[in-house]
Every structure is written in structure tokens, then in C-alpha cells.
Design an enzyme around this catalytic site. Structure first.
Site, mmCIF file in Angstrom:
data_model
loop_
_atom_site.group_PDB
_atom_site.id
_atom_site.type_symbol
_atom_site.label_atom_id
_atom_site.label_comp_id
_atom_site.label_asym_id
_atom_site.label_seq_id
_atom_site.Cartn_x
_atom_site.Cartn_y
_atom_site.Cartn_z
ATOM 1 N N LYS A 1 0.833 -1.202 0.000
ATOM 2 C CA LYS A 1 0.000 0.000 0.000
ATOM 3 C C LYS A 1 0.872 1.259 0.000
ATOM 4 C CE LYS A 1 -3.883 -2.024 2.553
ATOM 5 N NZ LYS A 1 -4.609 -2.039 3.836
ATOM 6 N N GLY B 1 0.282 -4.918 10.314
ATOM 7 C CA GLY B 1 1.490 -4.401 9.688
ATOM 8 C C GLY B 1 1.313 -2.912 9.456
ATOM 9 N N ALA C 1 -1.508 0.721 6.844
ATOM 10 C CA ALA C 1 -1.628 -0.392 7.787
ATOM 11 C C ALA C 1 -2.530 -1.464 7.193
ATOM 12 C CB ALA C 1 -2.195 0.089 9.121
ATOM 13 N N ASP C 2 -2.349 -2.678 7.664
ATOM 14 C CA ASP C 2 -3.226 -3.779 7.296
ATOM 15 C C ASP C 2 -3.286 -4.734 8.486
ATOM 16 O OD1 ASP C 2 -4.583 -4.882 4.647
ATOM 17 O OD2 ASP C 2 -3.885 -6.585 5.837
ATOM 18 N N THR C 3 -4.467 -5.280 8.741
ATOM 19 C CA THR C 3 -4.678 -6.163 9.883
ATOM 20 C C THR C 3 -5.283 -7.481 9.420
ATOM 21 O OG1 THR C 3 -5.059 -4.266 11.342
ATOM 22 C CG2 THR C 3 -5.859 -6.401 12.117
#
Length: 190
Positions: A56, A110, A73-75
Site C-alpha cells: 500500500k 502491519g 496499515a493492514d490487519t
């Protein structure tokens, strides 16, 4: 300390917006529609959201000027050897929550902070133990809260967090989607 940067949160998540706002920083939200969110099949656990956060961040390279800072961010939710992203249907949400009930799973987020000169990326982990849930409780939650924009089909800050979460080892805010304490430490590196 970050006054020289125009901070951009590259996320549509209302929870991430709320959490970043809690750090008392001025920022704006900008997103790019249709960003690729796939990852290599061999990635596991925290490698997945870290890869996605980096992916991203690189999509914003053309927007980064000398005074720009991008935060992505990524979850994901990880149970056993299975990644649980955002459910695509009511049935998928119910299946995910049924698997999580009575088990301990991991939530990985992340995060990538990127400027023209520097990139700092990290992953945070929290272990979450759910109590057993009845099919009626799961259906009630899914039908009332419609958790289709949430990894693992739940928001820890919602009803299900009150009734199902027995124990958390790690950051509560990581489970919400942005480990703000770790992010603050990363921002200090700039």
C-alpha cells in the site's frame, strides 16, 4: 516533532482515523481506489499484513513530496494455520466467528511509515482468547453490527468484545487496527 510533515493516513478505516487522532497529530485521509490487496501464498502470520502495508505504501510513491509522510496499515486475524480477512458475506462472518469461539487467535497489524527519505515498517501481534459463543449470539452480532469491514469478522470495541473476549496478550489498539504505541515510537524515529 513532526511539524515539518504533511501526514497522510492512507486508510478508510474509521477506527484507524480515531486511533491516529488520539496521538494529537494533524493529518488527512487519502486513499487510492482499487489498490491490490493480494500477497504471495507462502506468507504466513505477521508476514501477510506487513507485506500488504508495504505494498500500500509503495502505491503512494507518486504522492510523496519532501514534506509528505504516508502511514499505511493492514490487519489480519490468524487462527491455527488460517488467515481470516474481511468476510464477504453473512455466512462467511458466521463461519469465522464460529471458528474463533472457544479458541485463542492472533491479530497481526502491519504498519508502514514512509517519507521521501525514509521508510519504517513493523508488525505487531496480540493474542486474543474468545469464550464459547452460541450460534444465536454469533448471529445476533453479525446481524446487528455487520462486521464485513473487519478482519476476522469482529470489532473488539463492539458488543462481541464485551461478551466474548476472555483475555488479551498484547495491544488492545492493535486489535482495533492500529498499534498506536508502536506507531508513536516509529514516528519518533523521524
Amino acid at each position: 516533532m513532526l511539524e515539518k510533515y504533511k501526514i497522510i493516513l492512507a486508510s478508510n478505516s474509521p477506527r484507524r482515523k480515531e486511533l491516529l487522532g488520539g496521538l494529537e497529530l494533524s493529518f488527512e485521509v487519502k486513499t487510492i481506489k482499487g489498490l491490490e490487496e493480494s500477497y504471495p501464498a507462502e506468507l504466513v502470520e505477521g508476514e501477510i499484513p506487513l507485506f500488504l502495508a508495504r505494498q500500500k505504501a509503495s502505491a503512494y510513491d507518486s504522492m510523496i513530496e519532501a514534506d509528505t509522510m504516508i502511514i499505511t496499515a493492514d490487519t489480519i486475524v490468524w487462527l491455527g494455520d488460517e488467515v481470516m480477512g474481511k468476510p464477504k458475506s453473512r455466512e462467511e462472518a458466521i463461519r469465522m466467528l464460529t471458528k474463533l469461539a472457544g479458541n485463542t487467535h492472533q491479530v497481526y497489524t502491519g504498519v508502514c511509515v514512509k517519507t521521501a527519505e525514509k521508510e519504517v515498517c513493523f508488525v505487531d501481534r496480540a493474542d486474543v482468547t474468545f469464550t464459547q459463543l452460541t450460534p444465536e449470539e454469533i448471529a445476533f452480532y453479525v446481524d446487528k453490527y455487520k462486521p464485513f469491514d473487519k478482519a476476522g469478522s469482529y470489532g473488539v470495541q463492539e458488543w462481541i468484545g464485551y461478551v466474548a473476549v476472555e483475555r488479551i496478550v498484547g495491544s488492545f489498539y492493535n486489535i482495533m487496527g492500529l498499534p498506536v504505541q508502536r506507531l508513536y515510537q516509529a514516528l519518533k524515529a523521524f
